[in-house]
Design a protein around this motif. Structure first.
Motif, PDB file in Angstrom:
ATOM      1  N   ASN A 127      -0.472   0.187  -6.120  1.00 43.26           N
ATOM      2  CA  ASN A 127      -0.676   0.556  -4.727  1.00 43.26           C
ATOM      3  C   ASN A 127      -1.248   1.971  -4.741  1.00 43.26           C
ATOM      4  O   ASN A 127      -0.540   2.925  -5.066  1.00 43.26           O
ATOM      5  N   ASN A 164      -1.826   3.939  -2.510  1.00 44.70           N
ATOM      6  CA  ASN A 164      -1.204   4.827  -1.526  1.00 44.70           C
ATOM      7  C   ASN A 164       0.198   5.291  -1.910  1.00 44.70           C
ATOM      8  O   ASN A 164       0.727   6.205  -1.294  1.00 44.70           O
ATOM      9  N   ASP A 165       0.794   4.622  -2.903  1.00 42.84           N
ATOM     10  CA  ASP A 165       2.170   4.953  -3.282  1.00 42.84           C
ATOM     11  C   ASP A 165       2.406   4.464  -4.704  1.00 42.84           C
ATOM     12  O   ASP A 165       2.580   3.267  -4.937  1.00 42.84           O
ATOM     13  N   LYS A 166       2.420   5.365  -5.658  1.00 41.29           N
ATOM     14  CA  LYS A 166       2.536   5.018  -7.079  1.00 41.29           C
ATOM     15  C   LYS A 166       3.903   4.455  -7.453  1.00 41.29           C
ATOM     16  O   LYS A 166       4.075   3.941  -8.554  1.00 41.29           O
ATOM     17  N   LYS A 167       4.877   4.528  -6.553  1.00 40.81           N
ATOM     18  CA  LYS A 167       6.205   3.968  -6.829  1.00 40.81           C
ATOM     19  C   LYS A 167       6.299   2.496  -6.444  1.00 40.81           C
ATOM     20  O   LYS A 167       7.313   1.855  -6.670  1.00 40.81           O
ATOM     21  N   THR A 168       5.228   1.980  -5.828  1.00 43.67           N
ATOM     22  CA  THR A 168       5.223   0.590  -5.386  1.00 43.67           C
ATOM     23  C   THR A 168       4.013  -0.139  -5.973  1.00 43.67           C
ATOM     24  O   THR A 168       3.066   0.486  -6.474  1.00 43.67           O
ATOM     25  N   ASP A 224       8.583  -2.224  -4.304  1.00 50.74           N
ATOM     26  CA  ASP A 224       8.937  -1.189  -5.279  1.00 50.74           C
ATOM     27  C   ASP A 224       8.705  -1.702  -6.700  1.00 50.74           C
ATOM     28  O   ASP A 224       9.066  -2.838  -7.023  1.00 50.74           O
TER      29      ASP A 224
END
Length: 119
Positions: free
Chosen positions: A15, A17-21, A60
């Motif tokens: 993702n 926009n969000d490297k944790k997801t 996640d």
């Protein structure tokens, strides 16, 4: 990464926009909901008709890793293609057939493995 399971085909990518997801994508909504059944409705897929995969869910990374591990531990079949419903069996069979080209003479590679390379 493409993941073929008894519950459907997933395409899993980062993702941006969000490297944790991760962005978990599918051609059919139930491929995501069936693979992540215990995590719904939090990760309910959204319909994106203008995208190549119409169904998408942001999940996640830890949950995706946990669920893929669970799916592996749930393997209870000696033949994967025979473990899925008829719709998936048709698609998976076609992919299996196309992938046979990787094993044919012009694509096949013989690799000598040296055990010392792994120490």
């Amino acid at each position: 990464m493409w993941v073929f399971t008894k519950h459907g085909l997933l395409s899993i990518v980062e993702n941006a926009n969000d490297k944790k997801t991760l962005l978990v994508r599918a051609r059919q909504c139930h491929h995501i909901t069936d693979n992540f059944k215990g995590y719904m409705p939090k990760y309910l897929p959204k319909y994106s008709p203008d995208r190549d995969y119409h169904w998408r869910s942001v999940i996640d990374k830890e949950i995706v890793a946990k669920r893929l591990t669970e799916i592996i531990l749930e393997i209870d079949y000696p033949n994967f293609k025979n473990s899925v419903d008829s719709d998936l069996k048709t698609v998976y069979g076609e992919v299996w057939g196309v992938a046979m080209a990787l094993q044919k003479d012009k694509y096949a590679r013989v690799t000598i493995v040296n055990i010392d390379d792994f120490e």
